[in-house]
Design a protein around this motif. Structure first.
Motif, PDB file in Angstrom:
ATOM      1  N   VAL A  42      53.934  -0.123  41.284  1.00 55.12           N
ATOM      2  CA  VAL A  42      54.710   1.194  41.288  1.00 55.12           C
ATOM      3  C   VAL A  42      54.228   2.191  42.185  1.00 55.12           C
ATOM      4  O   VAL A  42      54.807   2.786  43.085  1.00 55.12           O
ATOM      5  N   ILE A  43      53.043   2.287  42.170  1.00 56.64           N
ATOM      6  CA  ILE A  43      52.068   3.346  43.034  1.00 56.64           C
ATOM      7  C   ILE A  43      52.446   3.226  44.112  1.00 56.64           C
ATOM      8  O   ILE A  43      52.914   3.721  45.187  1.00 56.64           O
ATOM      9  N   TRP A  44      52.023   1.769  44.763  1.00 56.41           N
ATOM     10  CA  TRP A  44      51.932   1.378  46.262  1.00 56.41           C
ATOM     11  C   TRP A  44      53.456   1.360  46.532  1.00 56.41           C
ATOM     12  O   TRP A  44      53.782   1.710  47.734  1.00 56.41           O
ATOM     13  N   ASN A  45      54.389   0.840  46.101  1.00 54.61           N
ATOM     14  CA  ASN A  45      55.613   0.847  46.345  1.00 54.61           C
ATOM     15  C   ASN A  45      56.362   2.182  46.641  1.00 54.61           C
ATOM     16  O   ASN A  45      56.880   2.378  47.397  1.00 54.61           O
ATOM     17  N   THR A  46      56.110   2.920  45.731  1.00 53.16           N
ATOM     18  CA  THR A  46      56.725   4.370  45.688  1.00 53.16           C
ATOM     19  C   THR A  46      56.130   5.048  47.026  1.00 53.16           C
ATOM     20  O   THR A  46      56.622   5.627  47.743  1.00 53.16           O
TER      21      THR A  46
ATOM     22  N   MET B  96      47.319  15.899  35.238  1.00 53.80           N
ATOM     23  CA  MET B  96      47.534  16.300  33.776  1.00 53.80           C
ATOM     24  C   MET B  96      49.133  15.626  33.525  1.00 53.80           C
ATOM     25  O   MET B  96      49.936  15.782  34.649  1.00 53.80           O
ATOM     26  N   VAL B  97      49.261  14.945  32.557  1.00 54.24           N
ATOM     27  CA  VAL B  97      50.354  14.442  32.538  1.00 54.24           C
ATOM     28  C   VAL B  97      51.365  14.395  31.086  1.00 54.24           C
ATOM     29  O   VAL B  97      50.341  14.514  30.091  1.00 54.24           O
TER      30      VAL B  97
ATOM     31  N   VAL C 134      54.623   8.505  35.525  1.00 54.45           N
ATOM     32  CA  VAL C 134      53.238   8.933  36.502  1.00 54.45           C
ATOM     33  C   VAL C 134      53.028   8.166  37.781  1.00 54.45           C
ATOM     34  O   VAL C 134      52.674   8.550  38.694  1.00 54.45           O
ATOM     35  N   ALA C 135      53.415   6.795  37.830  1.00 51.61           N
ATOM     36  CA  ALA C 135      53.169   5.893  38.922  1.00 51.61           C
ATOM     37  C   ALA C 135      53.781   6.345  40.050  1.00 51.61           C
ATOM     38  O   ALA C 135      53.577   6.429  41.201  1.00 51.61           O
ATOM     39  N   GLU C 136      55.235   6.678  39.708  1.00 45.49           N
ATOM     40  CA  GLU C 136      56.101   7.137  40.798  1.00 45.49           C
ATOM     41  C   GLU C 136      55.721   8.455  41.433  1.00 45.49           C
ATOM     42  O   GLU C 136      55.724   8.673  42.249  1.00 45.49           O
TER      43      GLU C 136
ATOM     44  N   TYR D 219      51.070  16.341  36.975  1.00 39.79           N
ATOM     45  CA  TYR D 219      50.429  17.143  37.594  1.00 39.79           C
ATOM     46  C   TYR D 219      49.268  16.825  38.471  1.00 39.79           C
ATOM     47  O   TYR D 219      48.474  16.483  37.745  1.00 39.79           O
ATOM     48  N   VAL D 220      49.229  17.022  39.575  1.00 35.86           N
ATOM     49  CA  VAL D 220      47.903  16.799  40.546  1.00 35.86           C
ATOM     50  C   VAL D 220      47.020  17.849  40.265  1.00 35.86           C
ATOM     51  O   VAL D 220      47.471  18.991  40.807  1.00 35.86           O
ATOM     52  N   ILE D 221      45.869  17.851  40.010  1.00 36.89           N
ATOM     53  CA  ILE D 221      44.998  19.049  40.204  1.00 36.89           C
ATOM     54  C   ILE D 221      43.516  18.872  40.623  1.00 36.89           C
ATOM     55  O   ILE D 221      43.234  17.736  41.474  1.00 36.89           O
TER      56      ILE D 221
END
Lengths: 422, 422
Positions: free
Chosen positions: B305-309, B249-250, B143-145, B256-258
């Motif tokens: 991971v969110i920030w780095n990706t 939604m995961v 999810v973070a990626e 998926y971004v909603i």
């Protein structure tokens, strides 16, 4: 919503020969010029985009109007540089709003014709373009106050400190698609002058200096790009968008702001910085143009008056404002609001200085120079003045973050001018 | 251009009873659900604005769709809080664009109906709302990626680093009038939680703390106002505008971004900061919700991971980009561009942390809390967690300007959590 008047139906380019007949069909204009009058027509614009005519009653020159028409190309560059006539739509919208906000500081519109991309305005009697007066070393006792007041009123009133969230977005929507003129500014103010580009002006000694000290100065160019990013992405208020000494008609008593076809939502500091930059360009030119120090001192004083008038009126409006997008009763105490305003005005000054720096370089190296410098025939003299303006631009850009007040700015400028210019 | 669908003609509010008949008239939806099928309808939204239904074939639950309808009021607040249905128009526009930019990360649309303010989308099978999974301590390896990649792709592609000047203004114009939802964010994220306001949540011990440490902390409120100003005036890219763990939604493989009805041109750091803030809110909740440290550690790793990706993909796109509003061949060398990007990403991180701080406080003190905290029944426990979140928000706001990297941010967060939370 867009001005979309680029169809050719009902559009023709007006010239000295066809203007009288066109004007004869507009009752509001006939009333000003006198019915059935013989008309004198002369082209007067020193702008870069449009045709501007002065039309007067041949028997009574006091009866006159100004006719401004957008043509479907960049007037300065000719028919090979197409440019939509939509820009006149944005000028009409901005002038209409300014008529409400600052009625004594902009010309009255007698007639607007979006199909013809034409605006017929008040003739400003014995006023001349401020730039020309400044080149001649004329002091205008009121102009700096008027400029400061114009900016304070128009920029505050269209900012999120004054407007509600939805009404502000509605106004933004009316100017979002002034895309072609925004693109011109992006290219000619913030891009081409800082690199090798076919559109740039050329003066050999200046070119050499620019190549060694502008085109290869990484930090300076990174700063310029940061200001371009602000120009593109900071939708802070409705700007005039081209507020320089060529966009003003003045005499000893009155000042009128004209040429608002570049109007768009952008950073407030851009309008403020552009006019400061233009006063500095003129100041440099007077190291050649006038003998003594008096006019140069007057010009620097005007920068102080512009900023102080702008700042005090802007803050006054802010202090008096009711609720708006960014002001909510009960959110901040009066002291906290004062603290916010102080920080804000401080940053605004620094950003204005950065935009002034960009304006000086674009007017020196780019296609659209200022007559203050470009009209000097001796290329060596001109180059010395041009290099001085580039050096001052760099000083302003480097030094802007240390400026805490207008006094600091004036000290920086005076320090710069204490070295030989010619 | 505006979505202007607030007329009542052809509009009715759908409910469990009326939905089957409505859907039976839409061939594309009948194809998914099966012709003539008995349908099960259940309301599933945990959003605050709209009605969301899951509709499935009663005989074959794998055949299903999601129906999302905007109603002319704020669902969370009820019919006394009117809100235009136009928001669905902006969700439809954003979802259409995201289908092109990040097709695997958003649901497919089967049918859109602007008159009915209704969007019928792909049913995401065995996916659940990320927030609910995170409350239950479930780890999602991808999810973070996915979040980082989604932000990098959508934000870069709609920025002035990627788009040309005119096409960017055309896209901006399509979202400028999402005014009502922007106003909601301005009020509920950046204003009401920091002052006494009738809409705010109340928990006595938290209220006391907030009054003494938020409502009266001048510097903190001045910072919040500065971020509100960025939100209002920095039109940097098309934002999702409400990117939190309730907008995803995961399952173990997919994300998926909603819920992109808040889409508007704003500061990139807002989307980035909001999702980080929501991971932190969840992390705090797990001082109560889970026994060990494992899940909290996992959550903090995800922020990294969110920030780095996000950062690496955003910079990669930037490095590969052709000419655009802000990129001109020959203006900067490759080294200069790299230097600009580094400064830019550095400021973006600091601004994201500021927006994360705003998100944490708004979700703690404002009307729209997060289930991570609000669903904890014990008011004392809840208050301890709430105060922890407010303290962390203040630490982030104060400390953001010293952060040079994601490591610095994680060090700040871990240092904060090293003090007792409960």
């Amino acid at each position: 919503m867009s001005g979309a008047n680029n169809t050719t139906a009902d559009y023709r380019i007006l010239d000295r020969d066809s203007l009288p007949e066109y004007l004869a069909g507009i009752p509001a204009v006939v009333e000003v010029l006198g019915p059935g009058a013989d008309l004198n027509v002369r082209e007067i614009g020193d702008g870069n985009l449009n045709f501007v005519f002065h039309v007067s009653n041949a028997a009574d020159a006091s009866k006159a109007v100004i006719v401004k028409q957008a043509v479907p190309y960049l007037r300065l560059a000719g028919e090979d540089w197409p440019l939509g006539r939509d820009r006149m739509t944005y000028e009409i919208r901005a002038l209409s709003l300014y008529n409400q906000l600052v009625p004594g500081l902009v010309p009255k519109a007698y007639h607007t014709d979006e199909q013809m991309s034409t605006l017929i305005m008040e003739y400003l009697g014995d006023h001349i373009i401020l730039r020309l007066g400044m080149i001649d070393g004329i002091q205008y006792p009121k102009v700096a106050e008027h400029i400061g007041y114009f900016m304070a009123e128009t920029l505050f009133a269209t900012s999120a400190w004054s407007m509600g969230s939805t009404e502000r977005r509605q106004l933004m929507e009316q100017f979002t698609m002034n895309a072609e003129l925004c693109k011109l500014s992006e290219d000619f103010i913030f891009t081409f002058p800082y690199m090798e580009h076919g559109s740039n002006y050329s003066n050999p000694a200046t070119d050499v200096w620019a190549r060694e000290n502008i085109h290869t100065d990484s930090q300076y160019k990174l700063d310029v790009l940061a200001f371009k990013n602000l120009f593109v992405s900071k939708t802070e208020a409705l700007l005039h968008g081209d507020l320089h000494s060529g966009s003003m008609m003045v005499n000893q008593a009155d000042s009128y702001v004209i040429d608002m076809e570049f109007a768009f939502f952008g950073p407030i500091a851009f309008d403020v910085g552009k006019i400061i930059g233009n006063f500095l360009l003129c100041c440099t030119s007077h190291y050649y143009r006038s003998g003594g120090t008096e006019y140069r001192q007057w010009l620097l004083q005007q920068i102080e008056v512009i900023w102080n008038t702008f700042g005090s009126h802007f803050v006054e409006r802010w202090t008096q404002a009711g609720e708006s997008t960014l002001l909510t009763n009960g959110f901040l105490s009066n002291d906290e609001q004062a603290q916010y305003r102080q920080t804000y005005m401080h940053t605004l000054l620094q950003d204005a200085v950065g935009f002034a720096a960009c304006s000086m370089t674009r007017r020196t190296l780019g296609i659209a120079g200022v007559a203050d410098i470009r009209d000097i025939e001796d290329a060596d003299i001109r180059s010395k003045l041009e290099i001085a303006n580039l050096k001052l631009s760099k000083r302003l850009m480097t030094g802007r973050k240390s400026l805490n007040s207008i006094d600091d700015l004036l000290a920086l400028i005076k320090n710069f001018y204490s070295s030989p210019i010619l």
